[in-house]
Design an enzyme around this catalytic site. Sequence first.
Site, PDB file in Angstrom:
ATOM      1  N   ASP A 273       0.834  -1.194   0.000  1.00 29.96           N
ATOM      2  CA  ASP A 273       0.000   0.000   0.000  1.00 29.96           C
ATOM      3  C   ASP A 273       0.876   1.253   0.000  1.00 29.96           C
ATOM      4  O   ASP A 273       1.338   1.702   1.048  1.00 29.96           O
ATOM      5  CB  ASP A 273      -0.914  -0.013   1.234  1.00 29.96           C
ATOM      6  CG  ASP A 273      -1.768   1.245   1.326  1.00 29.96           C
ATOM      7  OD1 ASP A 273      -1.866   1.974   0.318  1.00 29.96           O
ATOM      8  OD2 ASP A 273      -2.341   1.483   2.410  1.00 29.96           O
ATOM      9  N   LYS A 280       1.756   8.013   0.227  1.00 29.40           N
ATOM     10  CA  LYS A 280       2.230   8.094   1.600  1.00 29.40           C
ATOM     11  C   LYS A 280       3.621   8.725   1.646  1.00 29.40           C
ATOM     12  O   LYS A 280       4.357   8.647   0.661  1.00 29.40           O
ATOM     13  CB  LYS A 280       2.327   6.678   2.191  1.00 29.40           C
ATOM     14  CG  LYS A 280       0.999   6.014   2.480  1.00 29.40           C
ATOM     15  CD  LYS A 280       1.203   4.631   3.082  1.00 29.40           C
ATOM     16  CE  LYS A 280      -0.125   3.924   3.334  1.00 29.40           C
ATOM     17  NZ  LYS A 280      -0.939   4.563   4.384  1.00 29.40           N
ATOM     18  N   ASP A 291       0.404  -4.815   4.796  1.00 38.28           N
ATOM     19  CA  ASP A 291      -1.001  -4.454   4.664  1.00 38.28           C
ATOM     20  C   ASP A 291      -1.879  -5.633   4.223  1.00 38.28           C
ATOM     21  O   ASP A 291      -3.071  -5.476   3.989  1.00 38.28           O
ATOM     22  CB  ASP A 291      -1.132  -3.267   3.696  1.00 38.28           C
ATOM     23  CG  ASP A 291      -2.283  -2.341   4.052  1.00 38.28           C
ATOM     24  OD1 ASP A 291      -2.794  -2.444   5.178  1.00 38.28           O
ATOM     25  OD2 ASP A 291      -2.670  -1.529   3.196  1.00 38.28           O
ATOM     26  N   ASP A 350      -5.725   6.607  -0.479  1.00 38.52           N
ATOM     27  CA  ASP A 350      -5.048   5.789   0.530  1.00 38.52           C
ATOM     28  C   ASP A 350      -6.050   5.060   1.438  1.00 38.52           C
ATOM     29  O   ASP A 350      -5.671   4.178   2.200  1.00 38.52           O
ATOM     30  CB  ASP A 350      -4.116   6.690   1.362  1.00 38.52           C
ATOM     31  CG  ASP A 350      -3.057   5.902   2.107  1.00 38.52           C
ATOM     32  OD1 ASP A 350      -2.940   4.684   1.861  1.00 38.52           O
ATOM     33  OD2 ASP A 350      -2.348   6.506   2.936  1.00 38.52           O
ATOM     34  N   GLU A 352      -7.939   2.647   0.815  1.00 41.74           N
ATOM     35  CA  GLU A 352      -8.246   1.640  -0.201  1.00 41.74           C
ATOM     36  C   GLU A 352      -8.733   0.334   0.416  1.00 41.74           C
ATOM     37  O   GLU A 352      -9.422  -0.436  -0.247  1.00 41.74           O
ATOM     38  CB  GLU A 352      -6.999   1.373  -1.063  1.00 41.74           C
ATOM     39  CG  GLU A 352      -5.981   0.379  -0.483  1.00 41.74           C
ATOM     40  CD  GLU A 352      -5.379   0.808   0.842  1.00 41.74           C
ATOM     41  OE1 GLU A 352      -5.338   2.024   1.104  1.00 41.74           O
ATOM     42  OE2 GLU A 352      -4.948  -0.067   1.613  1.00 41.74           O
ATOM     43  N   ARG A 354     -10.963  -0.333   2.683  1.00 39.14           N
ATOM     44  CA  ARG A 354     -12.432  -0.413   2.723  1.00 39.14           C
ATOM     45  C   ARG A 354     -13.011  -0.618   1.323  1.00 39.14           C
ATOM     46  O   ARG A 354     -14.069  -1.217   1.167  1.00 39.14           O
ATOM     47  CB  ARG A 354     -12.980   0.847   3.410  1.00 39.14           C
ATOM     48  CG  ARG A 354     -12.625   2.129   2.721  1.00 39.14           C
ATOM     49  CD  ARG A 354     -12.766   3.358   3.623  1.00 39.14           C
ATOM     50  NE  ARG A 354     -11.625   3.535   4.515  1.00 39.14           N
ATOM     51  CZ  ARG A 354     -11.518   4.516   5.410  1.00 39.14           C
ATOM     52  NH1 ARG A 354     -12.485   5.403   5.554  1.00 39.14           N
ATOM     53  NH2 ARG A 354     -10.459   4.619   6.179  1.00 39.14           N
TER      54      ARG A 354
HETATM   55  N1  BES Z   1      -3.004   0.401   5.400  1.00 37.37           N
HETATM   56  C1  BES Z   1      -3.338   1.689   5.847  1.00 37.37           C
HETATM   57  C2  BES Z   1      -3.556   1.760   7.342  1.00 37.37           C
HETATM   58  C3  BES Z   1      -2.323   1.763   8.199  1.00 37.37           C
HETATM   59  C4  BES Z   1      -1.577   2.900   8.372  1.00 37.37           C
HETATM   60  C5  BES Z   1      -1.970   0.636   8.896  1.00 37.37           C
HETATM   61  C6  BES Z   1      -0.471   2.908   9.186  1.00 37.37           C
HETATM   62  C7  BES Z   1      -0.877   0.648   9.715  1.00 37.37           C
HETATM   63  C8  BES Z   1      -0.119   1.764   9.876  1.00 37.37           C
HETATM   64  C9  BES Z   1      -4.629   2.155   5.186  1.00 37.37           C
HETATM   65  O1  BES Z   1      -4.828   1.716   3.893  1.00 37.37           O
HETATM   66  C10 BES Z   1      -4.563   3.640   5.132  1.00 37.37           C
HETATM   67  O2  BES Z   1      -3.731   4.147   4.457  1.00 37.37           O
HETATM   68  N2  BES Z   1      -5.441   4.277   5.879  1.00 37.37           N
HETATM   69  C11 BES Z   1      -5.455   5.690   5.961  1.00 37.37           C
HETATM   70  C12 BES Z   1      -6.881   6.135   5.976  1.00 37.37           C
HETATM   71  C13 BES Z   1      -7.052   7.612   5.807  1.00 37.37           C
HETATM   72  C14 BES Z   1      -6.631   8.030   4.423  1.00 37.37           C
HETATM   73  C15 BES Z   1      -8.490   7.964   6.061  1.00 37.37           C
HETATM   74  C16 BES Z   1      -4.739   6.105   7.244  1.00 37.37           C
HETATM   75  O3  BES Z   1      -4.879   5.442   8.267  1.00 37.37           O
HETATM   76  O4  BES Z   1      -3.996   7.083   7.201  1.00 37.37           O
HETATM   77 ZN    ZN Z   2      -3.935  -0.015   3.360  1.00 39.37          ZN
HETATM   78 MN    MN Z   3      -3.911   2.998   2.464  1.00 40.89          MN
END
Ligand code: BES
Ligand code: ZN
Ligand code: MN
Length: 501
Positions: A273, A280, A291, A350, A352, A354
């Site tokens: 991811d 990111k 992920d 990001d 993604e 869901r």
């Molecule tokens: N895979 C990430 C969540 C994540 C982030 C897990 C850091 C472990 C450590 C997920 O896909 C993601 O990027 N989520 C975003 C959501 C936001 C854009 C609403 C997040 O948590 O920043």
């Molecule tokens: Zn993710």
């Molecule tokens: Mn993500």
Amino acid sequence: MEFTIKSGEAHRQRTACVVVGIHEARRLSEAAQHIDSASKGYITELLKRGDINGKVGQTLLLHNIPQTLAERVLLVGCGRERELHDAQFLKIVTTATKALADICVTDAFSYLAELHVTGRDLSWRVRQLVEATRDTLYRFDQLKSKKDVPRRALRKFTLGIADRKAAASAHAAMQAGVAIANGVELAKNLGNLPGNICTPSYLAEQAVALGKEFKSIKVTVLEERDMQKLGMGSLLSVSRGSREDAKLILMEYKNAPKTVKPIALVGKGLTFDAGGISIKPAADMDLMKYDMCGGASVFGALRAAAELKLPLNIIGAVPASENLPDGAANKPGDIVTSMSGQTIEILNTDAEGRLILCDTLTYIERYEPSAVIDIATLTGACVVALGRHASGLFGNHHPLIHDLLNAGKYAYDRAWELPLWDDYQDQLKSNFADMANVGGRDGGAITAACFLARYTKKLNWAHLDIAGTAWRTGSDKGATGRPVPLLTQYLLDQCASQAPA
Ligand code: BES
Ligand code: ZN
Ligand code: MN
């Protein structure tokens, strides 16, 4: 490594190393007392000299104790006897295992399952001893040119128990521990593999391999063209930005009559991811190979269920994809149509997880599952809320939430419930589609769960956000295999509650 159970006294065991506990204030555990009286006070004498006082974390290795058949005796500090709780017990086991690994013995005999842990019976102690020992000895060195295997590895591990009559239940607990440890190991291996090896098709191949190993597991892999036909516009929009084809991996474990409705486990399988166009930051981006740990936990739990031949029907579903920036990738503002017909405005590419989960949750309806649990490294916000000790738990069905919380407590793989109130749903409002895929900064783990809740109205559903629990950071960076122990315990509990009275 092979585990066995044996009853009998500590000084009579012929082994390379026997492991016994010493409590704080130099009190001998029962097993230590046996060695002490056989050797006419050898250990008491040592304790008087102050070489070890019994604090958790201490060890002392002794050789050739008189009237004792073991070549070595490892004394392990166990803290105050009255204050021995789950966490201390696990720390004691880990400390002992590290000491055994250091001395390179090939067999050992441990009496640590005989310690008194507050509120825990022999079965619990045996199982945790097996799991924690395997966890401590785990190494991921398949991609190192020089393996860090010890000179000689521990191959045979015997658990000493005092009560011969308890041998049968201890044996069953040991088998459960081994099956869970095997599931955890599979999940860790998949999690630790890098994104260039562990791709969606690699995960699909591993599922097929699992199906070959266990005849009770039937594997089907849906390709992008199949998902197209099903109308999975949300899932496919994520993989469009990647050169790897998405796979929807379906694993059906059948070991109960057809009339028994299956339990569905749905695991996020994002093999890397990068965030997509909402890319990111570079720091720590490598961690996003993890992920897919939700998906890996589905593999692990199914493996454990199959090894234990649980009398259940279980569906494992793992949507696998990458999330990368590309000319064909989702762009902020894009609107996609999910399989359910609901439209989604993608405000942040990001978010993604869901997007791939919602279509899988819709797909899973056709199995008419009695319960659906999705497992996902879904939000950084969950790590902020709960840290790394508990997985975030949400759901629309109280009995299911209750069962999962209890399973987590027993397995020492805990979850904590967070609210899923309708009040939070407003944050997902979009002016252009049925919903947005993000709900702003506030309560990010909750709004992510709220998004999934819109796809699970017809199901008894729970969601585990494992972003904080699936891997460790720092010097012992690596996958944890969580929540395989929680999930397997939940499945074990379901067998017990289904059994005719
Ligand atoms: N895979 C990430 C969540 C994540 C982030 C897990 C850091 C472990 C450590 C997920 O896909 C993601 O990027 N989520 C975003 C959501 C936001 C854009 C609403 C997040 O948590 O920043
Ligand atoms: Zn993710
Ligand atoms: Mn993500």
